[in-house]
Design a protein around this motif. Structure first.
Motif, PDB file in Angstrom:
ATOM      1  N   LYS A 142      15.950 -20.491  -7.941  1.00  0.00           N
ATOM      2  CA  LYS A 142      16.817 -21.095  -6.916  1.00  0.00           C
ATOM      3  C   LYS A 142      16.464 -20.534  -5.486  1.00  0.00           C
ATOM      4  N   ASN A 143      16.164 -21.785  -4.694  1.00  0.00           N
ATOM      5  CA  ASN A 143      15.638 -21.285  -3.324  1.00  0.00           C
ATOM      6  C   ASN A 143      14.366 -20.161  -3.320  1.00  0.00           C
ATOM      7  N   VAL A 144      13.300 -20.635  -3.930  1.00  0.00           N
ATOM      8  CA  VAL A 144      12.320 -19.448  -4.108  1.00  0.00           C
ATOM      9  C   VAL A 144      11.065 -20.110  -3.213  1.00  0.00           C
ATOM     10  N   ILE A 145      11.189 -20.946  -2.540  1.00  0.00           N
ATOM     11  CA  ILE A 145      10.142 -21.789  -1.724  1.00  0.00           C
ATOM     12  C   ILE A 145       9.142 -20.574  -1.316  1.00  0.00           C
ATOM     13  N   TYR A 171      13.223 -23.639 -14.848  1.00  0.00           N
ATOM     14  CA  TYR A 171      14.656 -24.310 -14.737  1.00  0.00           C
ATOM     15  C   TYR A 171      14.973 -24.099 -13.074  1.00  0.00           C
ATOM     16  N   GLU A 172      15.589 -25.114 -12.380  1.00  0.00           N
ATOM     17  CA  GLU A 172      15.682 -24.849 -11.023  1.00  0.00           C
ATOM     18  C   GLU A 172      17.325 -25.665 -10.934  1.00  0.00           C
ATOM     19  N   ASN A 173      18.165 -25.142 -10.124  1.00  0.00           N
ATOM     20  CA  ASN A 173      19.230 -26.093  -9.699  1.00  0.00           C
ATOM     21  C   ASN A 173      19.766 -25.820  -8.472  1.00  0.00           C
ATOM     22  N   ASN A 174      20.135 -26.881  -7.582  1.00  0.00           N
ATOM     23  CA  ASN A 174      20.760 -26.810  -6.425  1.00  0.00           C
ATOM     24  C   ASN A 174      20.015 -26.093  -5.086  1.00  0.00           C
ATOM     25  N   SER A 175      18.781 -25.982  -5.300  1.00  0.00           N
ATOM     26  CA  SER A 175      18.031 -25.408  -4.133  1.00  0.00           C
ATOM     27  C   SER A 175      18.271 -25.952  -3.036  1.00  0.00           C
ATOM     28  N   ASP A 176      18.237 -25.620  -1.870  1.00  0.00           N
ATOM     29  CA  ASP A 176      18.331 -26.536  -0.571  1.00  0.00           C
ATOM     30  C   ASP A 176      17.052 -26.013   0.361  1.00  0.00           C
ATOM     31  N   ASP A 177      16.025 -25.479  -0.164  1.00  0.00           N
ATOM     32  CA  ASP A 177      14.935 -25.109   0.605  1.00  0.00           C
ATOM     33  C   ASP A 177      13.513 -25.741   0.288  1.00  0.00           C
ATOM     34  N   GLY A 178      13.594 -26.941  -0.720  1.00  0.00           N
ATOM     35  CA  GLY A 178      12.491 -27.582  -1.029  1.00  0.00           C
ATOM     36  C   GLY A 178      11.704 -27.138  -2.573  1.00  0.00           C
ATOM     37  N   THR A 179      12.455 -26.008  -2.984  1.00  0.00           N
ATOM     38  CA  THR A 179      12.005 -25.666  -4.386  1.00  0.00           C
ATOM     39  C   THR A 179      11.989 -26.485  -5.488  1.00  0.00           C
ATOM     40  N   ASP A 180      12.871 -27.458  -5.478  1.00  0.00           N
ATOM     41  CA  ASP A 180      12.600 -28.262  -6.638  1.00  0.00           C
ATOM     42  C   ASP A 180      11.632 -29.433  -6.371  1.00  0.00           C
ATOM     43  N   ALA A 181      11.385 -29.866  -5.100  1.00  0.00           N
ATOM     44  CA  ALA A 181      10.086 -30.627  -4.752  1.00  0.00           C
ATOM     45  C   ALA A 181       8.866 -29.987  -5.141  1.00  0.00           C
ATOM     46  N   GLU A 182       8.878 -28.682  -4.956  1.00  0.00           N
ATOM     47  CA  GLU A 182       7.516 -27.981  -4.973  1.00  0.00           C
ATOM     48  C   GLU A 182       7.368 -27.789  -6.488  1.00  0.00           C
ATOM     49  N   ASP A 218       0.212 -30.463 -18.532  1.00  0.00           N
ATOM     50  CA  ASP A 218      -0.183 -29.762 -19.883  1.00  0.00           C
ATOM     51  C   ASP A 218       0.206 -28.539 -20.022  1.00  0.00           C
ATOM     52  N   GLN A 219       0.365 -27.818 -18.648  1.00  0.00           N
ATOM     53  CA  GLN A 219       0.647 -26.475 -18.671  1.00  0.00           C
ATOM     54  C   GLN A 219       2.062 -26.018 -18.121  1.00  0.00           C
ATOM     55  N   ILE A 220       2.819 -26.876 -17.052  1.00  0.00           N
ATOM     56  CA  ILE A 220       3.922 -26.458 -16.432  1.00  0.00           C
ATOM     57  C   ILE A 220       4.968 -27.450 -16.651  1.00  0.00           C
ATOM     58  N   LYS A 221       6.196 -27.142 -17.205  1.00  0.00           N
ATOM     59  CA  LYS A 221       7.142 -27.825 -17.389  1.00  0.00           C
ATOM     60  C   LYS A 221       8.423 -27.475 -16.615  1.00  0.00           C
ATOM     61  N   VAL A 222       9.082 -28.465 -15.996  1.00  0.00           N
ATOM     62  CA  VAL A 222      10.262 -28.224 -14.982  1.00  0.00           C
ATOM     63  C   VAL A 222      11.277 -29.046 -15.035  1.00  0.00           C
ATOM     64  N   ARG A 223      12.448 -28.485 -14.906  1.00  0.00           N
ATOM     65  CA  ARG A 223      13.854 -29.218 -15.015  1.00  0.00           C
ATOM     66  C   ARG A 223      14.813 -28.776 -13.825  1.00  0.00           C
ATOM     67  N   CYS A 224      14.941 -29.870 -13.233  1.00  0.00           N
ATOM     68  CA  CYS A 224      15.632 -29.648 -11.854  1.00  0.00           C
ATOM     69  C   CYS A 224      16.955 -30.345 -11.935  1.00  0.00           C
ATOM     70  N   GLU A 225      18.100 -29.679 -11.613  1.00  0.00           N
ATOM     71  CA  GLU A 225      19.441 -30.238 -11.711  1.00  0.00           C
ATOM     72  C   GLU A 225      19.964 -30.088 -10.148  1.00  0.00           C
ATOM     73  N   ARG A 226      20.911 -31.124 -10.143  1.00  0.00           N
ATOM     74  CA  ARG A 226      21.974 -31.019  -8.851  1.00  0.00           C
ATOM     75  C   ARG A 226      23.221 -31.302  -9.203  1.00  0.00           C
ATOM     76  N   PHE A 227      24.266 -30.484  -9.005  1.00  0.00           N
ATOM     77  CA  PHE A 227      25.362 -30.763  -9.442  1.00  0.00           C
ATOM     78  C   PHE A 227      26.436 -30.105  -8.194  1.00  0.00           C
ATOM     79  N   THR A 228      27.731 -30.689  -8.285  1.00  0.00           N
ATOM     80  CA  THR A 228      28.577 -30.443  -7.245  1.00  0.00           C
ATOM     81  C   THR A 228      29.416 -29.242  -7.694  1.00  0.00           C
TER      82      THR A 228
END
Length: 126
Positions: free
Chosen positions: A16-19, A45-56, A66-76
């Motif tokens: 989270k927020n590790v850009i 696994y990433e959630n609710n970042s507001d610094d662009g971490t999810d996009a990166e 084949d090597q990197i798996k990512v799951r990003c979530e947004r919740f209120t």
């Protein structure tokens, strides 16, 4: 491929927020891949970042599917409060519960990978 045939290194991360540190993590992973002599995977696994971490993270996963798996979530906040029992004095979700939730999501990703005959084909993430 059965589970016994898969050996290698899996780098896992809850983010989270590790850009600002993601380039260092990526460089270290790529060095590991180059030097390890065994297959390497990254699962994040990433959630609710507001610094662009999810996009990166999603960009990295698209570049190395084949090597990197990512799951990003947004919740209120309300969704988060609904699954948390403990609260802080100002009615925020308990930090330990937030971390436990993220860890459990990462674990679900890993279990899905173990059950998949092809590591790049399971789960509802990139």
């Amino acid at each position: 491929m059965n589970e016994d045939d898969r050996s290698g290194i899996v780098l896992c991360g809850v983010c989270k927020n590790v850009i600002s540190t993601l380039p260092v993590i990526r460089a270290a992973f790529e060095e590991l891949v180059a030097k390890a002599g065994v297959p390497c995977w990254g699962v994040f696994y990433e959630n609710n970042s507001d610094d662009g971490t999810d996009a990166e993270l999603l960009k990295w996963a698209a570049e190395m599917p084949d090597q990197i798996k990512v799951r990003c979530e947004r919740f209120t906040k309300e969704e988060e409060l609904s699954r948390c029992v403990a609260r802080t004095f100002d009615n925020q979700p308990c930090r330990m519960e937030r971390i436990a939730y993220a860890r459990n999501q990462l674990l679900k990703m890993l279990i899905g990978e173990l059950r998949s005959p092809n590591p790049s084909s399971s789960g509802n993430y990139v």
